[in-house]
Design a protein around this motif. Structure first.
Motif, short mmCIF file in Angstrom:
data_model
loop_
_atom_site.label_atom_id
_atom_site.label_comp_id
_atom_site.label_asym_id
_atom_site.label_seq_id
_atom_site.Cartn_x
_atom_site.Cartn_y
_atom_site.Cartn_z
N MET B 166 0.86 -1.19 0.00
CA MET B 166 0.00 0.00 0.00
C MET B 166 0.88 1.23 0.00
SD MET B 166 -3.04 -0.51 2.71
CE MET B 166 -3.28 -2.15 3.37
N MET B 167 0.47 2.23 -0.76
CA MET B 167 1.25 3.46 -0.78
C MET B 167 0.35 4.68 -0.73
SD MET B 167 4.54 2.92 -3.16
CE MET B 167 5.23 4.41 -2.58
N ILE B 168 0.71 5.61 0.13
CA ILE B 168 0.02 6.89 0.19
C ILE B 168 0.99 7.92 -0.35
CG2 ILE B 168 -1.07 8.59 1.70
CD1 ILE B 168 -1.56 6.24 3.67
N ILE B 169 0.57 8.61 -1.37
CA ILE B 169 1.48 9.55 -2.02
C ILE B 169 0.82 10.93 -2.01
CG2 ILE B 169 2.91 9.93 -4.05
CD1 ILE B 169 2.29 6.98 -4.84
N ASP B 170 1.36 11.82 -1.21
CA ASP B 170 0.74 13.13 -1.02
C ASP B 170 1.50 14.18 -1.85
OD1 ASP B 170 -0.64 15.30 -0.12
OD2 ASP B 170 -0.22 14.99 2.01
N GLU B 171 0.90 14.59 -2.91
CA GLU B 171 1.47 15.60 -3.82
C GLU B 171 2.95 15.35 -4.14
OE1 GLU B 171 0.32 19.67 -3.41
OE2 GLU B 171 -1.26 19.12 -2.00
N PRO B 172 3.23 14.25 -4.81
CA PRO B 172 4.64 13.91 -5.08
C PRO B 172 5.28 14.79 -6.14
CG PRO B 172 3.20 12.39 -6.24
CD PRO B 172 2.31 13.29 -5.43
N LEU B 200 -3.44 8.51 -3.95
CA LEU B 200 -2.64 9.63 -4.43
C LEU B 200 -3.38 10.95 -4.23
CD1 LEU B 200 -0.25 10.78 -6.21
CD2 LEU B 200 -1.74 10.37 -8.16
N VAL B 201 -2.75 11.86 -3.52
CA VAL B 201 -3.30 13.22 -3.38
C VAL B 201 -2.57 14.07 -4.41
CG1 VAL B 201 -3.54 15.22 -1.88
CG2 VAL B 201 -3.73 12.93 -0.93
N GLU B 202 -3.32 14.75 -5.26
CA GLU B 202 -2.66 15.49 -6.33
C GLU B 202 -3.59 16.59 -6.84
OE1 GLU B 202 0.73 15.00 -7.94
OE2 GLU B 202 -0.14 16.95 -8.38
#
Lengths: 271, 285
Positions: B166-172, B200-202
């Motif tokens: 699982m991956m949470i990616i906040d504004e990469p 993904l937050v983007e």
């Protein structure tokens, strides 16, 4: 992709320099032994050659410039300070006049005592400075972790060093932004102080918030996961040859100690 | 079993009066790619912190409702176990560098060292990730001396190397140029193909439209809209809560308003071209 660099992690980290490649604990032991010997001797005839030896070791390790930037300043400040204090503290009884400088009388005994003290401090501090100049903190922490120091302690020590650099950068950024808004940041000490003190608030606040995020970042890297950690970068453990060096260094330290104790005992016995 | 389940979750930060999350109920399925969008201060990052377990383990405050990770309540998880399970890349690249490593290669390897992965495997994984993120020419550099964009890539590479499900990616991509953004999204696509669960937050809505399978629109702490990407991003009502619609969807609605509707509201460029061509073939205009 630099494959040589990547392959280097598969074996012990080496620079090809004899002194730099010694195990950090070996270096620490040798430097401590020489520092102690300077303490035991308290004599310029030992302190000065030891200082020269320190210079030679760092020069051979290719770190002379970094070493001398600190050691040079330290030497001048120490010698001048101790000389003045010793001369000021000397009572003009049973002493031999040495030189008169614009009406200020200097004495041979206080000059020699000051020279002995300064050279002892120079030898003592030089030995430790050699160690810290030629040993990256991460190498020291690696070896200490191998000896049982916790992962957390190791991180705090290493991160603290980097935080000093980061805080300095942050202070410069804040000062630059003040400057761009027309605030005087350069000039005499009062102008500089007026510009600097207001930066402390934002600087500390950014340090606090930065620490919180850093903590989360480290958690994201599984920092607190229990169990054995792998070390990508490994240093060679202390070798038998290094043990001989350690033995010799401490033998010298012991000899210097005995050279002071034995005559004192002999004098006491003959009395 | 659902990867993550939120059941009527509300959360209030310490010393605040208003809840940052209000009555969120949602199920994240394993292997799916979720996009989280919405206005600033809408609760996106708080949602990420919650799913990652930083709430309630690190950030205290008042948590109501149930958060289940692999069926186990978040309160029963140990944070260190979650850090080995859910990868988290967050917004600020400057604090994501550990400060204790002197080369980028070692920085990327840090997470794997902490997980106790064998050295040969670390070297292999880090090498692969550095190639994927095009940071091979940086591997010998000091990570503390990198630019914001480079640090963001290194931080992303570090989490990617840990290869979690699982991956949470906040504004990469907040610090990246268009080329860097494309590179990061190509990696995210790779993760999607490996059936990882990705949240993904983007803000780059066109990229969200292209890659995500489901969308969550956050507004003022509430889950304002959620569902399949087409359904949510094609709905002009999302703009009322501060979210953006993809340019292609805006175009589709404009066509509809002009009396020339397309077969469906497109949400990306390829669909827009396809639907326009289909319309041309059918109606001749």
């Amino acid at each position: 992709m630099d494959t040589t660099f990547i392959e280097s992690f598969k074996s012990y980290q080496k620079t090809g320099n004899f002194w730099l490649d010694l195990n950090p604990l070996t270096k620490l032991s040798i430097c401590s032994a020489f520092a102690m010997s300077a303490l035991f001797m308290m004599d310029w005839r030992y302190g000065i050659p030891l200082s020269i030896l320190c210079c030679i070791v760092v020069a051979l390790a290719g770190k002379f410039k970094e070493f001398f930037q600190i050691y040079g300043k330290l030497s001048i400040i120490l010698i001048v300070f101790i000389m003045i204090v010793r001369q000021l503290g000397t009572r003009p009884e049973n002493v031999t006049p040495l030189i008169n400088v614009f009406g200020w009388q200097w004495y041979t005994e206080s000059f020699k005592a000051a020279w002995d003290t300064a050279s002892f401090i120079l030898g003592f501090s030089g030995a430790f400075l050699v160690y810290f100049i030629t040993t990256p903190m991460r190498d020291l922490m690696y070896t200490l972790e191998q000896k049982g120091v916790s992962h957390e302690t190791s991180y705090i020590m290493l991160a603290a060093m980097q935080n000093i650099v980061d805080l300095r950068k942050a202070a410069t950024t804040i000062l630059d932004s003040q400057k761009s808004r027309g605030i005087e940041t350069e000039g005499n000490i009062i102008v500089r102080a007026k510009a600097f003190f207001p930066t402390l608030g934002p600087l500390l606040l950014s340090a606090f918030t930065g620490s919180e995020e850093k903590l989360i970042a480290m958690d994201a890297r599984a920092f607190s996961v229990k169990g054995n950690h792998t070390f990508l970068r490994e240093l060679e453990p202390i070798t038998p040859k290094e043990n001989i060096l350690i033995f010799l260094a401490w033998a010298i330290a012991l000899a210097t100690l005995l050279s002071k104790i034995i005559p004192a005992v002999m004098r006491a016995v003959t009395k | 079993m659902a990867a993550i389940e939120l059941k009527d979750v509300s959360y209030r930060h310490p010393y605040t009066k208003e809840s940052a999350l209000k009555h969120i109920t949602y199920t994240f399925e394993p292997g799916k790619f979720y996009g989280v969008i919405g206005e600033n201060g809408g609760g996106k990052t708080t949602l990420c912190n919650l799913i990652r377990g930083l709430i309630p383990h690190f950030y205290k405050g008042r948590l109501k409702g149930d958060v289940l990770i692999d069926g186990k309540d978040i309160r029963d998880w140990v944070l260190s176990d979650l850090s080995a399970k859910i990868g988290y890349v967050f917004q600020n690249p400057f604090t994501q560098i550990s400060s204790i490593k002197s080369t980028v290669f070692e920085e990327v390897a840090l997470g794997l060292e902490n997980l106790g992965v064998p050295k040969d495997e670390i070297i292999s994984r880090v090498t692969t990730v550095c190639e994927q993120l095009k940071i091979t020419d940086l591997i010998k550099n000091d990570p503390n001396e990198l630019s914001g964009g480079q640090k963001q890539r290194v931080a992303f590479a570090s989490i990617l190397a840990m290869d979690m499900d699982m991956m949470i990616i906040d504004e990469p991509t907040s610090q990246l140029d268009p080329e860097g953004t494309e590179d990061v999204f190509s990696i995210i696509k790779l993760l999607k193909d490996q059936h990882k669960t990705i949240i993904l937050v983007e803000h780059k809505i066109d990229l969200i439209a292209e890659y995500c399978e489901e969308i969550l629109v956050m507004s003022n702490g509430r889950l304002a809209f959620s569902g399949p990407t087409h359904e949510v991003l094609g709905n002009p009502a999302i703009m009322e809560v501060g979210a953006m619609m993809p340019q292609s969807a805006v175009f589709g609605h404009a066509m509809k308003a002009a009396g020339k509707p397309l077969q469906q509201i497109p949400i990306n460029q390829a669909e827009a071209v396809e639907f326009v061509n289909a319309r041309k073939e059918h109606y001749g205009n």
